[in-house]
Design an enzyme around this catalytic site. Structure first.
Site, short mmCIF file in Angstrom:
data_model
loop_
_atom_site.label_atom_id
_atom_site.label_comp_id
_atom_site.label_asym_id
_atom_site.label_seq_id
_atom_site.Cartn_x
_atom_site.Cartn_y
_atom_site.Cartn_z
N ASP A 27 68.88 10.95 -4.02
CA ASP A 27 69.85 11.81 -3.36
C ASP A 27 70.14 11.31 -1.94
OD1 ASP A 27 67.38 12.43 -2.26
OD2 ASP A 27 67.32 14.47 -3.02
N ASN A 63 61.08 25.32 -3.13
CA ASN A 63 61.76 26.24 -4.05
C ASN A 63 61.86 25.65 -5.46
OD1 ASN A 63 63.68 24.27 -3.73
ND2 ASN A 63 65.28 25.61 -2.90
N HIS A 116 62.94 22.57 -6.21
CA HIS A 116 63.98 21.57 -6.44
C HIS A 116 63.38 20.18 -6.65
CE1 HIS A 116 64.58 20.84 -1.83
NE2 HIS A 116 64.04 19.74 -2.32
N GLU A 137 68.99 22.21 -6.76
CA GLU A 137 68.47 23.49 -6.27
C GLU A 137 68.33 24.48 -7.44
OE1 GLU A 137 67.28 23.52 -3.40
OE2 GLU A 137 68.69 23.18 -1.76
C1 GLP Z 1 63.94 16.88 0.04
C2 GLP Z 1 64.34 15.82 -0.97
C3 GLP Z 1 63.49 15.86 -2.20
C4 GLP Z 1 62.05 15.93 -1.81
C5 GLP Z 1 61.79 17.22 -1.10
C6 GLP Z 1 60.34 17.38 -0.65
O1 GLP Z 1 64.69 18.02 0.01
N1 GLP Z 1 65.71 15.89 -1.33
O2 GLP Z 1 63.77 14.73 -3.00
O3 GLP Z 1 61.25 15.86 -2.96
O4 GLP Z 1 62.61 17.29 0.04
O5 GLP Z 1 60.16 16.79 0.60
P1 GLP Z 1 58.77 16.60 1.32
O6 GLP Z 1 58.09 15.49 0.60
O7 GLP Z 1 59.11 16.22 2.72
O8 GLP Z 1 58.04 17.89 1.20
#
Ligand code: GLP
Length: 223
Positions: free
Chosen positions: A64, A124, A126, A131
């Site tokens: 993404d 959440n 995702h 989402e």
């Molecule tokens: C973001 C990314 C996800 C990722 C998530 C968790 O929103 N788009 O791909 O898995 O955050 O992030 P973190 O590893 O910083 O908790």
């Protein structure tokens, strides 16, 4: 917790997943990977950089991107360059990110199935930027980020107002077409959602729960 491998430290988790990546690379030097951003894969990327593997024939596809200037310090393109791509022998032209031409991104991914997809998880539930409520049939597309995600990701920006409100993400169907999936979760704030996603109902309200339907998925956690 079912189906989740627990690690006592973040370093052990990162090394374990790095071993999986290394095995894949050694088995097939022209492997195709789907890669995540966020804080969770930082240890993995550090470990991979130290191993000096041969990335010269590898193709990567990021999960993404925020809709923002790709050269911004907090863009996912910058994140990948700084933490992995600029430190390994991968060709920049082999590192793909979703853009507004979503059909073309899907075509690239469909051509040959991705060997290994590495995922993080949002608080959440995702995965990528799919989402809660995202269709299990979804493919690469532009999405609006939820208030929860804006709040969670505001730690990387000066304020929550600075977090881009939209992103382009691979879809859940796109992710599920990978041959193998590794989900990494780090921190007690992920424990509850991980339990719900892996042991609860498979529902579009919890996007990561779709992984229960994949026959080659591994889930790793450390607190
Ligand atoms: C973001 C990314 C996800 C990722 C998530 C968790 O929103 N788009 O791909 O898995 O955050 O992030 P973190 O590893 O910083 O908790």
């Amino acid at each position: 917790m079912n189906k989740v491998t627990m690690f006592s430290t973040y370093e052990k988790l990162s090394k374990y997943v790095a071993n999986i990546v290394e095995e894949q690379l050694k088995e097939n030097r022209i492997s195709r990977f789907i890669l995540p951003t966020g804080s969770t894969p930082l240890g993995l990327y550090k470990e991979l950089v130290n191993r000096e593997l041969d990335w010269s024939a590898v193709m990567t596809y990021n999960l993404d991107v925020y809709i923002m200037n790709p050269s911004h310090s907090q863009s996912y393109q910058t994140f990948m360059k700084e933490n992995l791509f600029d430190k390994i022998n991968i060709y920049p032209s082999n590192c793909k990110f979703p853009d507004r031409n979503v059909q073309s991104y899907e075509q690239r991914l469909k051509g040959i199935p991705v060997d290994l997809c590495i995922l993080g998880i949002g608080t959440n539930g995702h995965i990528a930027f799919n989402e809660p409520g995202s269709s299990f049939k979804s493919r690469t597309r532009v999405v609006d980020l939820t208030e929860q995600t804006l709040q969670d990701n505001s730690k990387y920006f000066d304020s929550v107002e600075d977090v881009p409100k939209q992103a382009i993400t691979m879809g859940l169907r796109t992710i599920m077409e990978s041959k193998k999936i590794e989900l990494m979760a780090n921190g007690v704030n992920k424990l509850n959602i991980l339990n719900v996603a892996m042991n609860g109902e498979v529902t579009e309200s919890v996007p990561a729960s779709i992984l229960q339907n994949h026959d080659n998925v591994e889930v790793f956690y450390c607190d």
